[in-house]
Design a protein around this motif. Structure first.
Motif, PDB file in Angstrom:
ATOM      1  N   GLU A 271      44.067 -28.188  16.987  1.00  0.00           N
ATOM      2  CA  GLU A 271      43.812 -27.305  15.843  1.00  0.00           C
ATOM      3  C   GLU A 271      44.053 -28.018  14.519  1.00  0.00           C
ATOM      4  OE1 GLU A 271      45.919 -23.685  15.868  1.00  0.00           O
ATOM      5  OE2 GLU A 271      44.456 -22.657  17.119  1.00  0.00           O
ATOM      6  N   SER A 272      45.123 -28.799  14.476  1.00  0.00           N
ATOM      7  CA  SER A 272      45.446 -29.521  13.241  1.00  0.00           C
ATOM      8  C   SER A 272      44.354 -30.521  12.888  1.00  0.00           C
ATOM      9  CB  SER A 272      46.790 -30.237  13.397  1.00  0.00           C
ATOM     10  OG  SER A 272      47.830 -29.309  13.573  1.00  0.00           O
TER      11      SER A 272
ATOM     12  N   SER B 203      39.393 -25.484   7.756  1.00  0.00           N
ATOM     13  CA  SER B 203      40.274 -24.483   8.349  1.00  0.00           C
ATOM     14  C   SER B 203      39.514 -23.341   9.024  1.00  0.00           C
ATOM     15  CB  SER B 203      41.203 -23.908   7.268  1.00  0.00           C
ATOM     16  OG  SER B 203      40.438 -23.339   6.210  1.00  0.00           O
ATOM     17  N   SER B 204      38.250 -23.127   8.653  1.00  0.00           N
ATOM     18  CA  SER B 204      37.477 -22.031   9.255  1.00  0.00           C
ATOM     19  C   SER B 204      37.192 -22.285  10.731  1.00  0.00           C
ATOM     20  CB  SER B 204      36.162 -21.828   8.495  1.00  0.00           C
ATOM     21  OG  SER B 204      35.401 -23.021   8.497  1.00  0.00           O
ATOM     22  N   TYR B 205      37.276 -23.548  11.165  1.00  0.00           N
ATOM     23  CA  TYR B 205      37.019 -23.875  12.571  1.00  0.00           C
ATOM     24  C   TYR B 205      38.302 -23.917  13.398  1.00  0.00           C
ATOM     25  CZ  TYR B 205      32.409 -25.294  10.920  1.00  0.00           C
ATOM     26  OH  TYR B 205      31.161 -25.310  10.346  1.00  0.00           O
ATOM     27  N   ARG B 206      39.428 -23.685  12.746  1.00  0.00           N
ATOM     28  CA  ARG B 206      40.722 -23.861  13.413  1.00  0.00           C
ATOM     29  C   ARG B 206      40.887 -22.967  14.643  1.00  0.00           C
ATOM     30  NH1 ARG B 206      45.886 -25.406  10.932  1.00  0.00           N
ATOM     31  NH2 ARG B 206      47.559 -24.919  12.387  1.00  0.00           N
ATOM     32  N   ASP B 207      40.568 -21.669  14.472  1.00  0.00           N
ATOM     33  CA  ASP B 207      40.820 -20.712  15.548  1.00  0.00           C
ATOM     34  C   ASP B 207      39.911 -20.916  16.756  1.00  0.00           C
ATOM     35  OD1 ASP B 207      42.852 -19.522  14.131  1.00  0.00           O
ATOM     36  OD2 ASP B 207      41.585 -17.954  13.279  1.00  0.00           O
ATOM     37  N   SER B 208      38.762 -21.540  16.557  1.00  0.00           N
ATOM     38  CA  SER B 208      37.815 -21.691  17.671  1.00  0.00           C
ATOM     39  C   SER B 208      38.211 -22.810  18.624  1.00  0.00           C
ATOM     40  CB  SER B 208      36.409 -21.960  17.126  1.00  0.00           C
ATOM     41  OG  SER B 208      36.390 -23.187  16.398  1.00  0.00           O
ATOM     42  N   VAL B 209      39.064 -23.736  18.173  1.00  0.00           N
ATOM     43  CA  VAL B 209      39.381 -24.915  18.982  1.00  0.00           C
ATOM     44  C   VAL B 209      40.049 -24.532  20.296  1.00  0.00           C
ATOM     45  CG1 VAL B 209      40.815 -26.996  19.084  1.00  0.00           C
ATOM     46  CG2 VAL B 209      39.511 -26.483  17.026  1.00  0.00           C
ATOM     47  N   ALA B 210      41.013 -23.623  20.260  1.00  0.00           N
ATOM     48  CA  ALA B 210      41.737 -23.235  21.473  1.00  0.00           C
ATOM     49  C   ALA B 210      40.786 -22.689  22.528  1.00  0.00           C
ATOM     50  CB  ALA B 210      42.806 -22.200  21.135  1.00  0.00           C
ATOM     51  N   PHE B 211      39.777 -21.923  22.098  1.00  0.00           N
ATOM     52  CA  PHE B 211      38.872 -21.298  23.055  1.00  0.00           C
ATOM     53  C   PHE B 211      37.819 -22.284  23.551  1.00  0.00           C
ATOM     54  CE2 PHE B 211      40.428 -18.085  20.041  1.00  0.00           C
ATOM     55  CZ  PHE B 211      41.225 -17.379  20.919  1.00  0.00           C
ATOM     56  N   ILE B 212      37.457 -23.246  22.699  1.00  0.00           N
ATOM     57  CA  ILE B 212      36.584 -24.321  23.173  1.00  0.00           C
ATOM     58  C   ILE B 212      37.286 -25.123  24.256  1.00  0.00           C
ATOM     59  CG2 ILE B 212      35.473 -26.502  22.501  1.00  0.00           C
ATOM     60  CD1 ILE B 212      34.965 -25.235  19.747  1.00  0.00           C
TER      61      ILE B 212
ATOM     62  N   PHE C 151      39.657 -32.290   9.675  1.00  0.00           N
ATOM     63  CA  PHE C 151      38.375 -32.994   9.619  1.00  0.00           C
ATOM     64  C   PHE C 151      37.163 -32.058   9.547  1.00  0.00           C
ATOM     65  CE2 PHE C 151      41.260 -35.982  11.807  1.00  0.00           C
ATOM     66  CZ  PHE C 151      41.173 -37.052  10.923  1.00  0.00           C
ATOM     67  N   LEU C 152      37.305 -30.801  10.025  1.00  0.00           N
ATOM     68  CA  LEU C 152      36.168 -29.886  10.035  1.00  0.00           C
ATOM     69  C   LEU C 152      36.333 -28.729   9.062  1.00  0.00           C
ATOM     70  CD1 LEU C 152      35.566 -29.648  13.910  1.00  0.00           C
ATOM     71  CD2 LEU C 152      34.388 -31.117  12.254  1.00  0.00           C
TER      72      LEU C 152
END
Length: 278
Positions: free
Chosen positions: A238-239, A247-256, A244-245
């Motif tokens: 997430e960090s 903060s709007s993409y932060r929450d999607s990382v865990a589910f990816i 690099f992408l």
């Protein structure tokens, strides 16, 4: 480590019951509000956290006794218990909204000794405390499960609850104790994470609970040390995503990560396939 602290509770209950307790995120939010309530009553931070741990553990037992044990006695399908935990999560969250309102409330910082510098690296002392407490909690739970008679009963109940009952084990007590431990671990997580971010609100357990579930699945749900590793992987990912992408993409990382793990290695990093004799 915040995700790791919460993921341990998921793995603990799943390791014994093979049940995903989706009320765990709401239990975590409940514990933070209880700690804040006792602090506001001038109990002091440490006594407030201890009382929060006890109350949250009892909440876990209450959920099991009132909602899940009747389903076990009727041999209901696993989907029924899963939906029940989701329902309990909504009930707890709405009760928090009723009694504490929906506003974000400040939580006092504790274990904050400032920034520690290691060359060009700066680490907040609260982060170190969270890491240490996570590891201590992991070791303590592992010792309880692997080195005590109650832990042996927990492992026996997990393998074959009917056989464990025939051997004289009070399986309902073992399951309730497991829920107590899960609630207590959520309370420790609630106090530490609230103290770190210095804020609490009724919906705080929803997203972090889902991410912690993803961390538990990544490490191998039911494997306690896997939850810590999974929490670290999800948190670091997430960090990097936020850096690099954006903060709007932060929450999607865990589910990816969760989707990739389920496709590539459904048992997680440390999980093993169950072999059952038919």
């Amino acid at each position: 480590m915040a995700y790791a602290l919460i993921a341990v509770g998921y793995s603990l209950v799943f390791g014994i019951l093979r049940l995903i307790n989706f009320s765990h995120g709401a239990i975590y939010a409940f514990s933070a509000h209880m700690a804040l309530l006792f602090i506001s009553m001038q109990f002091g931070i440490i006594p407030a956290i201890i009382l929060s741990i006890l109350l949250t553990g009892l909440l876990g037992v209450f959920i099991d006794k009132t909602a899940l044990e009747p389903l076990r006695k009727k041999n209901s399908i696993p989907m029924a218990t899963l939906i029940t935990t989701i329902g309990m999560s909504n009930i707890i969250q709405n009760l928090l909204m009723i009694f504490f309102n929906t506003e974000r409330k400040p939580f006092p910082a504790f274990f904050d000794f400032g920034m520690l510098k290691f060359g060009s690296l700066q680490i907040n002392s609260t982060q170190i405390v969270m890491c240490v407490v996570s590891l201590i909690l992991l070791v303590l739970l592992t010792l309880i499960i692997n080195k005590t008679k109650l832990g042996l009963a927990m492992r026996g109940t997990e393998q074959n609850s009917k056989a464990a009952c025939l051997m004289g084990i009070n399986t309902n007590f073992v399951i309730s104790f497991t829920f107590f431990l899960g609630g207590a671990s959520a309370a420790i997580a609630g106090a530490l994470i609230s103290g770190y971010y210095q804020i609490v609100y009724p919906g705080m357990g929803f997203m972090v609970g889902l991410k912690a579930f993803a961390a538990a699945v990544l490490g191998g749900i039911g494997i306690l040390y896997g939850s810590v590793v999974g929490g670290l992987v999800v948190g670091v990912s997430e960090s990097f995503a936020a850096t690099f992408l954006g903060s709007s993409y932060r929450d999607s990382v865990a589910f990816i990560i969760l989707i990739l793990v389920l496709i590539i290695r459904p048992t997680g990093l440390f999980g093993k396939k169950d072999i059952k004799k038919v």
